[in-house]
Design a protein around this motif. Sequence first.
Motif, PDB file in Angstrom:
ATOM      1  N   PRO A   1      -9.829  -5.097   2.065  1.00 27.31           N
ATOM      2  CA  PRO A   1     -10.115  -3.890   1.324  1.00 27.31           C
ATOM      3  C   PRO A   1     -10.549  -2.299   1.742  1.00 27.31           C
ATOM      4  N   THR A   2     -10.121  -1.823   1.376  1.00 24.86           N
ATOM      5  CA  THR A   2     -10.152  -0.278   2.275  1.00 24.86           C
ATOM      6  C   THR A   2     -10.512   0.848   0.433  1.00 24.86           C
ATOM      7  N   ASP A   3     -11.587   1.593   1.206  1.00 26.48           N
ATOM      8  CA  ASP A   3     -12.001   2.420   0.106  1.00 26.48           C
ATOM      9  C   ASP A   3     -10.746   3.102   0.006  1.00 26.48           C
ATOM     10  N   ARG A   4      -9.843   3.503  -0.215  1.00 25.03           N
ATOM     11  CA  ARG A   4      -8.999   3.897  -1.040  1.00 25.03           C
ATOM     12  C   ARG A   4      -8.426   2.997  -2.578  1.00 25.03           C
ATOM     13  N   PHE A   5      -8.406   1.533  -1.518  1.00 25.39           N
ATOM     14  CA  PHE A   5      -7.906   0.439  -2.799  1.00 25.39           C
ATOM     15  C   PHE A   5      -8.853   0.644  -3.155  1.00 25.39           C
ATOM     16  N   GLU A   6     -10.737   0.552  -3.236  1.00 25.98           N
ATOM     17  CA  GLU A   6     -11.334   0.525  -4.771  1.00 25.98           C
ATOM     18  C   GLU A   6     -10.709   1.974  -5.253  1.00 25.98           C
ATOM     19  N   ALA A   7     -11.166   3.047  -4.630  1.00 26.35           N
ATOM     20  CA  ALA A   7     -10.996   4.169  -5.672  1.00 26.35           C
ATOM     21  C   ALA A   7      -9.648   3.520  -6.628  1.00 26.35           C
ATOM     22  N   TRP A   8      -8.943   3.707  -6.035  1.00 26.35           N
ATOM     23  CA  TRP A   8      -7.155   3.052  -6.712  1.00 26.35           C
ATOM     24  C   TRP A   8      -7.677   2.308  -7.576  1.00 26.35           C
ATOM     25  N   LYS A   9      -8.658   1.630  -7.435  1.00 25.19           N
ATOM     26  CA  LYS A   9      -8.593   0.455  -8.844  1.00 25.19           C
ATOM     27  C   LYS A   9      -9.819   0.533  -9.663  1.00 25.19           C
TER      28      LYS A   9
ATOM     29  N   GLU B   1      -2.614  -7.311  -6.914  1.00 22.47           N
ATOM     30  CA  GLU B   1      -2.995  -5.833  -6.997  1.00 22.47           C
ATOM     31  C   GLU B   1      -2.934  -5.415  -6.237  1.00 22.47           C
ATOM     32  N   TYR B   2      -3.484  -6.131  -4.558  1.00 23.81           N
ATOM     33  CA  TYR B   2      -3.110  -4.743  -3.397  1.00 23.81           C
ATOM     34  C   TYR B   2      -1.811  -4.482  -2.871  1.00 23.81           C
ATOM     35  N   VAL B   3      -0.427  -5.276  -3.499  1.00 19.37           N
ATOM     36  CA  VAL B   3       0.731  -5.207  -3.366  1.00 19.37           C
ATOM     37  C   VAL B   3       1.152  -3.476  -4.612  1.00 19.37           C
ATOM     38  N   ARG B   4       0.130  -3.834  -5.246  1.00 23.13           N
ATOM     39  CA  ARG B   4       0.776  -2.845  -6.699  1.00 23.13           C
ATOM     40  C   ARG B   4       0.097  -1.359  -6.270  1.00 23.13           C
ATOM     41  N   TRP B   5      -0.952  -1.360  -5.111  1.00 21.38           N
ATOM     42  CA  TRP B   5      -1.773  -0.631  -4.993  1.00 21.38           C
ATOM     43  C   TRP B   5      -0.711   0.118  -3.028  1.00 21.38           C
ATOM     44  N   GLU B   6      -0.560  -0.772  -2.815  1.00 20.25           N
ATOM     45  CA  GLU B   6       0.526  -0.245  -1.851  1.00 20.25           C
ATOM     46  C   GLU B   6       2.129  -0.008  -1.972  1.00 20.25           C
ATOM     47  N   HIS B   7       2.279  -0.048  -2.983  1.00 11.75           N
ATOM     48  CA  HIS B   7       3.770   0.833  -3.727  1.00 11.75           C
ATOM     49  C   HIS B   7       2.859   2.044  -3.961  1.00 11.75           C
ATOM     50  N   TYR B   8       2.702   2.164  -4.687  1.00 12.44           N
ATOM     51  CA  TYR B   8       1.914   3.596  -5.152  1.00 12.44           C
ATOM     52  C   TYR B   8       1.897   4.317  -3.711  1.00 12.44           C
ATOM     53  N   VAL B   9       0.484   3.951  -3.389  1.00 10.85           N
ATOM     54  CA  VAL B   9       1.000   4.916  -1.740  1.00 10.85           C
ATOM     55  C   VAL B   9       1.682   4.928  -0.739  1.00 10.85           C
ATOM     56  N   THR B  10       3.135   3.906  -0.242  1.00 13.19           N
ATOM     57  CA  THR B  10       3.746   3.973  -0.273  1.00 13.19           C
ATOM     58  C   THR B  10       4.908   5.352  -0.072  1.00 13.19           C
ATOM     59  N   HIS B  11       4.149   6.230  -1.188  1.00 14.36           N
ATOM     60  CA  HIS B  11       4.552   8.019  -1.164  1.00 14.36           C
ATOM     61  C   HIS B  11       4.330   8.666   0.540  1.00 14.36           C
ATOM     62  N   ALA B  12       3.020   7.770   0.821  1.00 15.88           N
ATOM     63  CA  ALA B  12       2.495   8.651   2.000  1.00 15.88           C
ATOM     64  C   ALA B  12       3.262   8.152   2.907  1.00 15.88           C
ATOM     65  N   ASN B  13       3.555   6.755   3.486  1.00 15.68           N
ATOM     66  CA  ASN B  13       4.752   6.863   4.324  1.00 15.68           C
ATOM     67  C   ASN B  13       6.588   6.804   3.896  1.00 15.68           C
ATOM     68  N   ILE B  14       6.640   7.369   3.089  1.00 18.69           N
ATOM     69  CA  ILE B  14       8.419   7.737   2.680  1.00 18.69           C
ATOM     70  C   ILE B  14       8.147   9.454   3.061  1.00 18.69           C
ATOM     71  N   THR B  15       6.971  10.679   2.904  1.00 17.80           N
ATOM     72  CA  THR B  15       6.717  11.399   2.687  1.00 17.80           C
ATOM     73  C   THR B  15       6.664  11.372   4.546  1.00 17.80           C
ATOM     74  N   ALA B  16       6.127  10.506   4.932  1.00 20.71           N
ATOM     75  CA  ALA B  16       5.995  10.742   7.061  1.00 20.71           C
ATOM     76  C   ALA B  16       6.509  11.007   7.427  1.00 20.71           C
ATOM     77  N   GLY B  17       7.942   9.885   6.940  1.00 16.69           N
ATOM     78  CA  GLY B  17       9.184   9.773   7.218  1.00 16.69           C
ATOM     79  C   GLY B  17       9.497   7.831   7.862  1.00 16.69           C
ATOM     80  N   GLU B  18       8.877   7.704   7.847  1.00 18.78           N
ATOM     81  CA  GLU B  18       9.295   6.315   7.462  1.00 18.78           C
ATOM     82  C   GLU B  18      10.635   5.816   6.564  1.00 18.78           C
ATOM     83  N   ASP B  19      11.045   5.024   6.296  1.00 19.32           N
ATOM     84  CA  ASP B  19      12.018   4.042   5.495  1.00 19.32           C
ATOM     85  C   ASP B  19      11.707   2.724   5.361  1.00 19.32           C
TER      86      ASP B  19
END
Length: 171
Positions: A30-38, A81-99
Amino acid sequence: MPSSVPSFAELLGRCERSAVHLELRDSYAPTDRFEAWKRGDRIDWQNRASWWHPYDQTIADAVARGVVIRRARVVSEPVSEYVRWEHYVTHANITAGEDVRWLPRRQATSIALPGNDFWLFDGALLRVHHFSGDGAVVEDEITADPETVKLCAAAFESVWERAIPHRLYEI
């Protein structure tokens, strides 16, 4: 004990054509960002300065140089729950240019998968991630062993071929 493994930023900085990342776990430490999302905190995606991290800039810089970056995640369903959060924050990966694509684990049975997550740079150099049972990084390993690279490259491409693009994967 200092690591002799080059940093991710250094490896991506040397990369010329492609970087692929295969993720096989349903949770990581867990990260601080994940805990905040929870707790219900949500990112203001309109305020890029509030969420853009050095990692995002490293990815964006590589993409600007012409490096194609793909990430595939093999996930159990229903998702953790962790994957649900990863799905949510993937917006950042996409914005940075990842597929980014997602493969339900039940569709991966016939794929020979490595035992660890990895990054493969330019189809030749692997950075393998070793995790503890609770998802903390224990160490990273670098290898250019041709057989290991071949296995990991083939596994990634098999996952990628079957995986669902992020914009279409619903959790």
